[in-house]
Design an enzyme around this catalytic site. Structure first.
Site, PDB file in Angstrom:
ATOM      1  N   THR A 145      10.548  -6.189   6.174  1.00  0.00           N
ATOM      2  CA  THR A 145      11.022  -7.443   5.582  1.00  0.00           C
ATOM      3  C   THR A 145      12.382  -7.164   4.962  1.00  0.00           C
ATOM      4  O   THR A 145      12.475  -6.387   3.997  1.00  0.00           O
ATOM      5  CB  THR A 145      10.045  -7.938   4.499  1.00  0.00           C
ATOM      6  OG1 THR A 145       8.759  -8.098   5.099  1.00  0.00           O
ATOM      7  CG2 THR A 145      10.500  -9.265   3.916  1.00  0.00           C
ATOM      8  N   LYS A 168      10.228 -16.030   7.355  1.00  0.00           N
ATOM      9  CA  LYS A 168       9.452 -15.331   6.314  1.00  0.00           C
ATOM     10  C   LYS A 168       9.992 -15.677   4.925  1.00  0.00           C
ATOM     11  O   LYS A 168       9.236 -15.945   3.983  1.00  0.00           O
ATOM     12  CB  LYS A 168       9.502 -13.816   6.556  1.00  0.00           C
ATOM     13  CG  LYS A 168       9.001 -13.013   5.377  1.00  0.00           C
ATOM     14  CD  LYS A 168       7.957 -12.007   5.703  1.00  0.00           C
ATOM     15  CE  LYS A 168       7.424 -11.396   4.411  1.00  0.00           C
ATOM     16  NZ  LYS A 168       6.177 -10.725   4.533  1.00  0.00           N
TER      17      LYS A 168
HETATM   18  P1  NAD Z   1       6.104   1.750   2.196  1.00  0.00           P
HETATM   19  O1  NAD Z   1       7.152   2.113   1.213  1.00  0.00           O
HETATM   20  O2  NAD Z   1       4.689   2.137   1.946  1.00  0.00           O
HETATM   21  O3  NAD Z   1       6.490   2.355   3.647  1.00  0.00           O
HETATM   22  C1  NAD Z   1       7.804   2.458   4.133  1.00  0.00           C
HETATM   23  C2  NAD Z   1       7.935   3.856   4.720  1.00  0.00           C
HETATM   24  O4  NAD Z   1       9.203   3.993   5.376  1.00  0.00           O
HETATM   25  C3  NAD Z   1       7.872   4.961   3.665  1.00  0.00           C
HETATM   26  O5  NAD Z   1       6.798   5.834   3.947  1.00  0.00           O
HETATM   27  C4  NAD Z   1       9.234   5.651   3.777  1.00  0.00           C
HETATM   28  O6  NAD Z   1       9.172   7.035   3.519  1.00  0.00           O
HETATM   29  C5  NAD Z   1       9.588   5.344   5.210  1.00  0.00           C
HETATM   30  N1  NAD Z   1      10.997   5.495   5.549  1.00  0.00           N
HETATM   31  C6  NAD Z   1      12.093   5.050   4.883  1.00  0.00           C
HETATM   32  N2  NAD Z   1      13.210   5.382   5.546  1.00  0.00           N
HETATM   33  C7  NAD Z   1      12.822   6.044   6.663  1.00  0.00           C
HETATM   34  C8  NAD Z   1      13.510   6.632   7.770  1.00  0.00           C
HETATM   35  N3  NAD Z   1      14.845   6.584   7.874  1.00  0.00           N
HETATM   36  N4  NAD Z   1      12.795   7.220   8.757  1.00  0.00           N
HETATM   37  C9  NAD Z   1      11.445   7.264   8.674  1.00  0.00           C
HETATM   38  N5  NAD Z   1      10.730   6.730   7.656  1.00  0.00           N
HETATM   39  C10 NAD Z   1      11.418   6.127   6.672  1.00  0.00           C
HETATM   40  O7  NAD Z   1       6.237   0.179   2.413  1.00  0.00           O
HETATM   41  P2  NAD Z   1       5.145  -0.795   3.091  1.00  0.00           P
HETATM   42  O8  NAD Z   1       4.273  -1.375   2.033  1.00  0.00           O
HETATM   43  O9  NAD Z   1       4.560  -0.102   4.270  1.00  0.00           O
HETATM   44  O10 NAD Z   1       6.109  -1.976   3.583  1.00  0.00           O
HETATM   45  C11 NAD Z   1       6.958  -1.797   4.715  1.00  0.00           C
HETATM   46  C12 NAD Z   1       7.693  -3.108   4.944  1.00  0.00           C
HETATM   47  O11 NAD Z   1       6.736  -4.142   5.174  1.00  0.00           O
HETATM   48  C13 NAD Z   1       8.542  -3.562   3.750  1.00  0.00           C
HETATM   49  O12 NAD Z   1       9.742  -4.098   4.233  1.00  0.00           O
HETATM   50  C14 NAD Z   1       7.668  -4.607   3.061  1.00  0.00           C
HETATM   51  O13 NAD Z   1       8.417  -5.580   2.375  1.00  0.00           O
HETATM   52  C15 NAD Z   1       6.947  -5.214   4.263  1.00  0.00           C
HETATM   53  N6  NAD Z   1       5.639  -5.810   3.938  1.00  0.00           N
HETATM   54  C16 NAD Z   1       4.751  -5.145   3.160  1.00  0.00           C
HETATM   55  C17 NAD Z   1       3.523  -5.724   2.878  1.00  0.00           C
HETATM   56  C18 NAD Z   1       2.498  -4.998   2.037  1.00  0.00           C
HETATM   57  O14 NAD Z   1       1.487  -5.623   1.672  1.00  0.00           O
HETATM   58  N7  NAD Z   1       2.697  -3.724   1.713  1.00  0.00           N
HETATM   59  C19 NAD Z   1       3.205  -6.985   3.397  1.00  0.00           C
HETATM   60  C20 NAD Z   1       4.116  -7.628   4.225  1.00  0.00           C
HETATM   61  C21 NAD Z   1       5.349  -7.024   4.498  1.00  0.00           C
END
Ligand code: NAD
Length: 306
Positions: free
Chosen positions: A104, A179
């Site tokens: 997102t 979104k």
């Molecule tokens: P999170 O922080 O748990 O996971 C993101 C991951 O990306 C982390 O593990 C981080 O280390 C990794 N990362 C960052 N840069 C990187 C790179 N260059 N190469 C490889 N890995 C890398 O976040 P999340 O909760 O999984 O959310 C991910 C996305 O989904 C966000 O944009 C969030 O807004 C969206 N989202 C989350 C939810 C939710 O309920 N958690 C719901 C809808 C949307």
């Protein structure tokens, strides 16, 4: 096993959402190779049966689809272009690779990411999700998609595995636009529903009486009838379990900041959106980050005196 099942997918970002999404692709027979910059996320991925690479560039050879699930747009742009001496994914990929970003992020950043991918000779789809970690684990996410129609068709089989619904909203950036607009409605409506319940309390209305009227009248909305901020009327809402998320306050604050950026960059004469963003930023900063966003009602009540 579907024909698509052998498609090779480089899956970057194996966090709360990406981890279980990648697991579902593996289970469906996709040839997944994952990577995350955090070693603990890599270990967890391995434990869940996701093959992992030692670096981001190592996921790229042979990948037909590069799926990213990152915290922010800056992470996406940095990974695409390369940063901190690490080569970019776009330069490493074979021509015509599909770059599918499910993070997102800001609408402007999504359009920039698409432009970079197209300029590098690739294809691009933005597909943020709703449904949370529970939906990611169960494979019931909804994908809001910005893509050319033929590119949407290419990635649709992956959406079918990771989700239950995918809506093509328009061309590049349209998924993020949909979104951000939806979550603007959600943030504002949850505040309105919560203020109405606290007002009802002050006026001597029971929660059930207000719910029975508003849920069948013009106040009806998802914030009221599914995620009701008071315990009782909707037994499955987070209010019945002390506001355990659900949809965490930190994520609502993030999504409203994205909405605020979009409102400002487009010049919309919005008043509720910026206020909702301010309210949820304060909620997240003052202990609400890990609580369901419907917990905003407790703040409103606390600040309303006896
Ligand atoms: P999170 O922080 O748990 O996971 C993101 C991951 O990306 C982390 O593990 C981080 O280390 C990794 N990362 C960052 N840069 C990187 C790179 N260059 N190469 C490889 N890995 C890398 O976040 P999340 O909760 O999984 O959310 C991910 C996305 O989904 C966000 O944009 C969030 O807004 C969206 N989202 C989350 C939810 C939710 O309920 N958690 C719901 C809808 C949307």
């Amino acid at each position: 096993m579907p024909e698509e099942a052998k498609t090779r997918v480089a899956f970057l970002g194996l966090g709360h959402m990406g981890g279980p999404m990648a697991v579902n692709l593996v289970k469906a027979g996709y040839d997944v190779i994952g990577f995350d910059v955090v070693p603990a996320a890599l270990d967890a991925a391995r434990e869940h049966g996701i093959p992992v690479a030692a670096s981001a560039p190592e996921t790229i050879p042979g990948a037909e689809i590069v799926l990213t699930m990152f915290p922010s747009g800056q992470h996406v742009l940095d990974a695409y272009r390369g940063a901190n001496g690490e080569p970019g994914l776009l330069a490493a990929a074979a021509p015509n690779t599909m770059f599918l970003d499910c993070s997102t992020i800001n609408v402007d950043e999504a359009r920039e990411a698409a432009r970079l991918a197209l300029d590098a000779g690739h294809r691009s789809v933005d597909a943020p999700v709703s449904g949370g970690v529970v939906g990611a684990e169960a494979g019931t996410l909804t994908f809001m998609v910005g893509a050319l129609p033929e590119d949407f068709e290419t990635v649709r089989p992956l959406f079918d595995v990771m989700g239950k619904r995918a809506v093509l909203c328009g061309e590049h950036g349209a998924g993020q636009a949909a979104k951000v607009c939806n979550n603007l409605i959600l943030g504002v409506s949850m505040i309105a529903v919560s203020e109405a319940f606290v007002l009802g309390e002050k006026l001597g209305l029971t929660h059930q009486a207000l719910f029975d009227v508003a849920s069948a009248a013009s106040g009806q909305c998802w914030a009221l009838t599914t995620n009701c901020p008071v315990p009782g009327p909707v037994p499955t809402s987070p209010a019945n379990r002390d506001y355990q998320p659900g949809f965490a306050g930190a994520l609502m604050a993030k999504d409203l900041r994205l909405a605020l950026n979009a409102l400002q960059s487009t010049g919309v004469a919005a008043r509720m959106g910026p206020l909702a963003s301010e309210i949820y930023d304060a909620f997240a900063a003052e202990g609400g980050a890990g609580r369901d966003f419907s917990g905003i009602i407790t703040d409103i009540r606390d600040k309303s005196g006896q």
